[in-house]
Design an enzyme around this catalytic site. Structure first.
Site, PDB file in Angstrom:
ATOM      1  N   HIS A 216       0.829  -1.204   0.000  1.00 42.68           N
ATOM      2  CA  HIS A 216       0.000   0.000   0.000  1.00 42.68           C
ATOM      3  C   HIS A 216       0.864   1.255   0.000  1.00 42.68           C
ATOM      4  O   HIS A 216       1.889   1.316   0.694  1.00 42.68           O
ATOM      5  CB  HIS A 216      -0.896   0.037   1.250  1.00 42.68           C
ATOM      6  CG  HIS A 216      -1.910  -1.061   1.297  1.00 42.68           C
ATOM      7  ND1 HIS A 216      -3.166  -0.938   0.748  1.00 42.68           N
ATOM      8  CD2 HIS A 216      -1.840  -2.301   1.833  1.00 42.68           C
ATOM      9  CE1 HIS A 216      -3.843  -2.069   0.945  1.00 42.68           C
ATOM     10  NE2 HIS A 216      -3.053  -2.906   1.591  1.00 42.68           N
ATOM     11  N   PRO A 217       0.454   2.289  -0.751  1.00 40.35           N
ATOM     12  CA  PRO A 217       1.129   3.584  -0.626  1.00 40.35           C
ATOM     13  C   PRO A 217       0.737   4.241   0.688  1.00 40.35           C
ATOM     14  O   PRO A 217      -0.275   3.886   1.288  1.00 40.35           O
ATOM     15  CB  PRO A 217       0.576   4.381  -1.820  1.00 40.35           C
ATOM     16  CG  PRO A 217      -0.788   3.799  -2.044  1.00 40.35           C
ATOM     17  CD  PRO A 217      -0.654   2.325  -1.713  1.00 40.35           C
TER      18      PRO A 217
ATOM     19  N   GLU B 222      -9.778   3.995  -2.996  1.00 40.22           N
ATOM     20  CA  GLU B 222      -9.955   3.853  -1.553  1.00 40.22           C
ATOM     21  C   GLU B 222      -9.604   5.131  -0.807  1.00 40.22           C
ATOM     22  O   GLU B 222     -10.140   5.414   0.260  1.00 40.22           O
ATOM     23  CB  GLU B 222      -9.112   2.684  -1.051  1.00 40.22           C
ATOM     24  CG  GLU B 222      -9.640   1.337  -1.487  1.00 40.22           C
ATOM     25  CD  GLU B 222      -8.567   0.259  -1.530  1.00 40.22           C
ATOM     26  OE1 GLU B 222      -8.889  -0.856  -1.965  1.00 40.22           O
ATOM     27  OE2 GLU B 222      -7.419   0.539  -1.161  1.00 40.22           O
TER      28      GLU B 222
ATOM     29  N   PHE C 263       1.532   3.115   8.140  1.00 39.97           N
ATOM     30  CA  PHE C 263       0.199   3.202   8.735  1.00 39.97           C
ATOM     31  C   PHE C 263      -0.824   2.699   7.737  1.00 39.97           C
ATOM     32  O   PHE C 263      -0.863   3.128   6.589  1.00 39.97           O
ATOM     33  CB  PHE C 263      -0.104   4.651   9.117  1.00 39.97           C
ATOM     34  CG  PHE C 263      -1.508   4.868   9.613  1.00 39.97           C
ATOM     35  CD1 PHE C 263      -1.911   4.378  10.852  1.00 39.97           C
ATOM     36  CD2 PHE C 263      -2.425   5.562   8.848  1.00 39.97           C
ATOM     37  CE1 PHE C 263      -3.205   4.573  11.316  1.00 39.97           C
ATOM     38  CE2 PHE C 263      -3.719   5.768   9.298  1.00 39.97           C
ATOM     39  CZ  PHE C 263      -4.105   5.270  10.538  1.00 39.97           C
TER      40      PHE C 263
ATOM     41  N   ILE D 205      -4.963   1.784   7.073  1.00 39.63           N
ATOM     42  CA  ILE D 205      -6.345   1.957   7.514  1.00 39.63           C
ATOM     43  C   ILE D 205      -7.253   1.750   6.320  1.00 39.63           C
ATOM     44  O   ILE D 205      -6.886   2.072   5.184  1.00 39.63           O
ATOM     45  CB  ILE D 205      -6.552   3.366   8.122  1.00 39.63           C
ATOM     46  CG1 ILE D 205      -7.930   3.461   8.792  1.00 39.63           C
ATOM     47  CG2 ILE D 205      -6.361   4.459   7.090  1.00 39.63           C
ATOM     48  CD1 ILE D 205      -8.124   4.737   9.596  1.00 39.63           C
TER      49      ILE D 205
ATOM     50  N   ALA E 215      -9.519   3.171   4.304  1.00 41.52           N
ATOM     51  CA  ALA E 215      -9.803   4.602   4.169  1.00 41.52           C
ATOM     52  C   ALA E 215     -11.102   4.898   3.446  1.00 41.52           C
ATOM     53  O   ALA E 215     -11.480   6.068   3.332  1.00 41.52           O
ATOM     54  CB  ALA E 215      -8.644   5.273   3.425  1.00 41.52           C
TER      55      ALA E 215
END
Length: 330
Positions: free
Chosen positions: A61-62, A84, A115, A117, A119
């Site tokens: 993920h970025p 997302e 991090f 999440i 989103a």
């Protein structure tokens, strides 16, 4: 439907960046329904993918809010990532993006991974608030929280993959300005294929799952959820049993209630027979100096508010002979 749910290893890798996850999903496919695929993906993620596999998925993920990374991202799930984060990016400004970048750096320095999440539908300010709150977590707890967020993302992507009939590359152009949260309303989430309340036990004194522990779930009758008053106490209602189970070798309890996408608001109690667990450990160790545990039972009482009835509640227990910790997972 079986043909629709037979996907390639690359499709599964686009849903979740763990090669172990993708290989396992290919091995047990095809699936007859979306719910079956969701259930099996959840089981594989938590029971067969190890921590390096989790970290591999996180790394795919970025960083949240990193516009340049999203622009350059070359993987086949690039537009999914953009989709997302579309709400977050549309509600951000230079100041918030700069603050997100700084907190991301602090987060990675503390935990060793970016991090993560789910989103979808979250504004940039909401994500920043979640990042700051989670920064105070202990590393072992935050790893589990991040893994739970990854599984949410996987489930949403899987729902979109099924909607397209496979091939995550097929119609990426139409996804660029659509948030996954909008599409996901038409598909069951993991909450609809598992009990609304789940738990597991980790024996932190030994670093092993707490297996063979009896767990019971009760609900408090007679109280109005979400209302605090001096007249309301445990004595104002009676505990009614919902379910009972024993933790398996991974420390996870069996179903304590029927699978459902909704739960009644109210006050719930998880009770763990920790005394019997430590008695067994004492007997099996043969060490006379080992006095067992201090708590014969551990009860965790929590409230499901009316606004939370469509949420899932995972309430783990981190256990030691003379202390215990609990938190709300996912």
């Amino acid at each position: 439907m079986a043909d629709v749910l037979r996907f390639s290893q690359q499709d599964w890798l686009d849903c979740c960046g763990s090669s172990k996850f993708a290989a396992e999903m290919v091995m047990i496919s095809p699936f007859s329904t979306l719910q079956e695929a969701l259930q099996m993906s959840n089981d594989i993620w938590w029971n067969k993918v190890d921590i390096p596999g989790w970290l591999e998925a996180f790394a795919a993920h970025p960083r949240i809010g990193d516009v340049e990374a999203l622009r350059k991202k070359a993987e086949s799930n690039a537009d999914w990532c953009k989709s997302e984060q579309s709400v977050a990016l549309s509600t951000s400004n230079d100041h918030i993006l700069q603050e997100l970048a700084e907190w991301n750096r602090q987060y990675e320095a503390k935990f060793g991974f970016c991090f993560l999440i789910c989103a979808s539908g979250k504004s940039s300010s909401e994500i920043l608030a979640d990042l700051k709150e989670r920064f105070s977590n202990r590393p072992i707890n935050e790893l589990q929280v991040a893994a739970a967020e990854q599984q949410k993302i996987t489930e949403l992507r899987l729902a979109k993959l099924v909607a397209k009939g496979g091939s995550s590359n097929a119609s990426r152009q139409s996804e660029t300005h659509v948030t996954i949260s909008d599409d996901s309303k038409n598909f069951p989430s993991a909450a609809s294929v598992r009990p609304p309340i789940t738990t597991h036990v980790l024996d932190v004194s030994s670093g092993r799952p707490g297996s063979g522990i009896e767990v019971s779930l009760d609900v408090l009758e007679g109280l109005t959820p979400g209302i605090k008053s001096q007249t309301q106490s445990d004595q104002a209602g009676a505990w009614t049993a919902i379910g009972h189970s024993i933790t398996n070798e991974d420390g996870r309890s069996g179903p304590l209630m029927a699978p459902s996408g909704q739960i009644l608001a109210g006050v719930y109690r998880l009770t763990f027979a920790t005394g019997r667990y430590y008695t067994r450990l004492q007997e099996s160790s043969g060490i006379k100096e080992f006095s067992g545990g201090f708590y014969p039972h551990v009860s965790v009482i929590f409230e499901v508010k009316p606004s939370q009835t469509f949420q899932h509640f995972h309430v783990p227990l981190l256990l030691a002979p003379y202390s215990y910790t609990t938190y709300r997972g996912s």
